[in-house]
Write a protein that holds these residues in place. Structure first.
Motif, PDB file in Angstrom:
ATOM      1  N   GLY A  74      19.458 -25.222   3.643  1.00  0.00           N
ATOM      2  CA  GLY A  74      19.540 -25.216   5.326  1.00  0.00           C
ATOM      3  C   GLY A  74      21.119 -26.349   5.285  1.00  0.00           C
ATOM      4  O   GLY A  74      22.442 -26.592   4.360  1.00  0.00           O
ATOM      5  N   ASP A  75      21.950 -26.601   6.666  1.00  0.00           N
ATOM      6  CA  ASP A  75      23.017 -27.001   7.002  1.00  0.00           C
ATOM      7  C   ASP A  75      22.959 -28.439   6.604  1.00  0.00           C
ATOM      8  O   ASP A  75      22.871 -29.498   7.365  1.00  0.00           O
ATOM      9  CB  ASP A  75      23.353 -27.072   8.089  1.00  0.00           C
ATOM     10  CG  ASP A  75      23.198 -25.695   9.608  1.00  0.00           C
ATOM     11  OD1 ASP A  75      23.592 -25.030   7.916  1.00  0.00           O
ATOM     12  OD2 ASP A  75      23.003 -25.466   9.855  1.00  0.00           O
ATOM     13  N   ASP A 102      14.839 -17.777  -9.559  1.00  0.00           N
ATOM     14  CA  ASP A 102      15.337 -16.786 -11.016  1.00  0.00           C
ATOM     15  C   ASP A 102      16.758 -17.751 -11.680  1.00  0.00           C
ATOM     16  O   ASP A 102      16.660 -19.492 -12.575  1.00  0.00           O
ATOM     17  CB  ASP A 102      15.306 -15.556 -11.376  1.00  0.00           C
ATOM     18  CG  ASP A 102      14.539 -15.224 -11.306  1.00  0.00           C
ATOM     19  OD1 ASP A 102      13.343 -16.024 -11.654  1.00  0.00           O
ATOM     20  OD2 ASP A 102      14.573 -13.906 -11.137  1.00  0.00           O
ATOM     21  N   ASP A 103      17.365 -18.528 -10.151  1.00  0.00           N
ATOM     22  CA  ASP A 103      19.581 -19.556 -10.569  1.00  0.00           C
ATOM     23  C   ASP A 103      18.561 -20.581 -10.573  1.00  0.00           C
ATOM     24  O   ASP A 103      18.777 -21.574 -11.244  1.00  0.00           O
ATOM     25  CB  ASP A 103      19.778 -18.316 -10.071  1.00  0.00           C
ATOM     26  CG  ASP A 103      20.407 -17.549 -10.455  1.00  0.00           C
ATOM     27  OD1 ASP A 103      19.495 -16.918 -11.260  1.00  0.00           O
ATOM     28  OD2 ASP A 103      21.614 -16.812  -9.089  1.00  0.00           O
ATOM     29  N   LEU A 104      18.011 -20.878  -8.853  1.00  0.00           N
ATOM     30  CA  LEU A 104      17.739 -22.086  -9.204  1.00  0.00           C
ATOM     31  C   LEU A 104      16.835 -22.730 -10.052  1.00  0.00           C
ATOM     32  O   LEU A 104      16.328 -24.023 -10.943  1.00  0.00           O
ATOM     33  CB  LEU A 104      16.852 -22.746  -7.806  1.00  0.00           C
ATOM     34  CG  LEU A 104      17.524 -22.620  -6.656  1.00  0.00           C
ATOM     35  CD1 LEU A 104      16.997 -22.468  -5.225  1.00  0.00           C
ATOM     36  CD2 LEU A 104      19.040 -23.088  -6.801  1.00  0.00           C
ATOM     37  N   VAL A 105      15.332 -21.901 -10.971  1.00  0.00           N
ATOM     38  CA  VAL A 105      14.759 -22.642 -11.638  1.00  0.00           C
ATOM     39  C   VAL A 105      15.572 -22.982 -13.325  1.00  0.00           C
ATOM     40  O   VAL A 105      15.674 -23.595 -13.756  1.00  0.00           O
ATOM     41  CB  VAL A 105      13.551 -21.605 -12.403  1.00  0.00           C
ATOM     42  CG1 VAL A 105      12.364 -21.895 -13.224  1.00  0.00           C
ATOM     43  CG2 VAL A 105      12.539 -21.378 -10.502  1.00  0.00           C
ATOM     44  N   ASP A 106      16.494 -21.785 -13.359  1.00  0.00           N
ATOM     45  CA  ASP A 106      17.694 -21.814 -14.355  1.00  0.00           C
ATOM     46  C   ASP A 106      18.499 -23.744 -14.643  1.00  0.00           C
ATOM     47  O   ASP A 106      18.727 -23.896 -15.651  1.00  0.00           O
ATOM     48  CB  ASP A 106      18.243 -21.271 -14.990  1.00  0.00           C
ATOM     49  CG  ASP A 106      17.540 -19.898 -15.043  1.00  0.00           C
ATOM     50  OD1 ASP A 106      16.411 -19.545 -15.960  1.00  0.00           O
ATOM     51  OD2 ASP A 106      18.432 -18.392 -15.240  1.00  0.00           O
ATOM     52  N   PRO A 166      24.646 -35.290  -7.694  1.00  0.00           N
ATOM     53  CA  PRO A 166      26.490 -33.787  -7.780  1.00  0.00           C
ATOM     54  C   PRO A 166      25.153 -32.363  -6.940  1.00  0.00           C
ATOM     55  O   PRO A 166      24.085 -32.838  -7.544  1.00  0.00           O
ATOM     56  CB  PRO A 166      25.616 -33.885  -9.075  1.00  0.00           C
ATOM     57  CG  PRO A 166      24.939 -34.520  -9.555  1.00  0.00           C
ATOM     58  CD  PRO A 166      24.642 -35.596  -8.884  1.00  0.00           C
ATOM     59  N   VAL A 167      25.983 -31.850  -6.159  1.00  0.00           N
ATOM     60  CA  VAL A 167      25.153 -30.957  -5.653  1.00  0.00           C
ATOM     61  C   VAL A 167      24.805 -29.740  -6.781  1.00  0.00           C
ATOM     62  O   VAL A 167      26.136 -29.724  -7.425  1.00  0.00           O
ATOM     63  CB  VAL A 167      25.850 -30.417  -4.301  1.00  0.00           C
ATOM     64  CG1 VAL A 167      25.434 -28.505  -3.900  1.00  0.00           C
ATOM     65  CG2 VAL A 167      26.303 -31.091  -3.577  1.00  0.00           C
ATOM     66  N   VAL A 168      23.896 -29.269  -7.682  1.00  0.00           N
ATOM     67  CA  VAL A 168      23.866 -28.136  -8.813  1.00  0.00           C
ATOM     68  C   VAL A 168      22.972 -26.731  -7.331  1.00  0.00           C
ATOM     69  O   VAL A 168      23.149 -26.084  -8.463  1.00  0.00           O
ATOM     70  CB  VAL A 168      22.426 -28.982  -9.682  1.00  0.00           C
ATOM     71  CG1 VAL A 168      22.989 -29.951  -9.784  1.00  0.00           C
ATOM     72  CG2 VAL A 168      21.298 -29.351  -9.191  1.00  0.00           C
ATOM     73  N   GLY A 169      22.868 -27.319  -6.821  1.00  0.00           N
ATOM     74  CA  GLY A 169      22.450 -25.720  -5.984  1.00  0.00           C
ATOM     75  C   GLY A 169      22.225 -25.647  -4.648  1.00  0.00           C
ATOM     76  O   GLY A 169      22.392 -26.762  -4.023  1.00  0.00           O
ATOM     77  N   ARG A 170      22.145 -24.114  -4.217  1.00  0.00           N
ATOM     78  CA  ARG A 170      21.335 -24.127  -2.649  1.00  0.00           C
ATOM     79  C   ARG A 170      19.907 -23.521  -2.345  1.00  0.00           C
ATOM     80  O   ARG A 170      19.858 -22.532  -3.427  1.00  0.00           O
ATOM     81  CB  ARG A 170      22.583 -23.463  -2.201  1.00  0.00           C
ATOM     82  CG  ARG A 170      24.370 -25.053  -2.136  1.00  0.00           C
ATOM     83  CD  ARG A 170      25.026 -23.818  -0.736  1.00  0.00           C
ATOM     84  NE  ARG A 170      26.746 -24.943  -0.636  1.00  0.00           N
ATOM     85  CZ  ARG A 170      26.105 -25.162   0.191  1.00  0.00           C
ATOM     86  NH1 ARG A 170      25.348 -26.079   1.571  1.00  0.00           N
ATOM     87  NH2 ARG A 170      27.111 -26.886   0.459  1.00  0.00           N
TER      88      ARG A 170
END
Length: 179
Positions: A137-138, A157-161, A147-151
């Protein structure tokens, strides 16, 4: 692919405002990551709730003064510890450096989960913790402690990886007797 358990615990926070989809994302991630090994979740709750029904034996044990009560049913085992965010237990070797009581409470929970042999922990909330974080979200990157590693809008699949690739927090494996 089943991961063999070692002395590193992969931990990622999911941070965002209420109703942004954090819980739905946790559900999707848990079902995928469970193929790799044992997965636990931690949910930050910002207000006091009663999780143990007044009048039950476990509630009576806790209100009589037990610091931890463990309940064992035919299908579930649960524990209730009286030390929460306001009064986290101390640790000789915390899994993460934490100055604030909320992050100290999280560090204590992560330590217990690591000793219980979990491979991955998804933390919903605890935005100030110094851990890899997926923003949902916002939420601005400056509003989280790690550290931000994803959104949350990225493909699952990208988040799981991303989670699978986390280095993990090192801990000293041991028995669960001290938890």
């Amino acid at each position: 692919m089943t991961q063999t358990h070692d002395s590193r615990l992969r931990v990622v926070c999911l941070a965002g405002p209420s109703d942004a989809g954090k819980t739905s994302l946790v559900e999707a991630l848990v079902s995928r990551l469970a193929a790799d090994g044992r997965v636990a979740t931690v949910k930050s709750i910002h207000h006091d709730i009663e999780i143990d029904t007044p009048g039950t034996d476990t509630h009576r044990h806790r209100t009589a003064g037990a610091e931890t009560v463990v309940g064992v049913t035919p299908a579930l085992t649960f524990d209730i510890t009286t030390r929460g965010k306001r009064d986290p237990p101390a640790s000789d070797a915390p899994l993460l450096e934490a100055d604030d009581p909320e992050s100290q409470a999280l560090a204590s929970v992560l330590e217990r989960l690591a000793r219980r042999g979990y491979d991955t922990v998804l933390v919903e909330g605890f935005a100030g913790a110094p851990l890899p974080t997926i923003l949902v979200g916002d939420r601005e990157p400056s509003a989280v402690g790690g550290p931000v590693v994803g959104r949350g809008g990225e493909p699952i699949d990208d988040l799981v990886d991303t989670i699978r690739s986390l280095e993990g927090i090192e801990y000293a494996p041991g028995d669960e007797s001290g938890a």
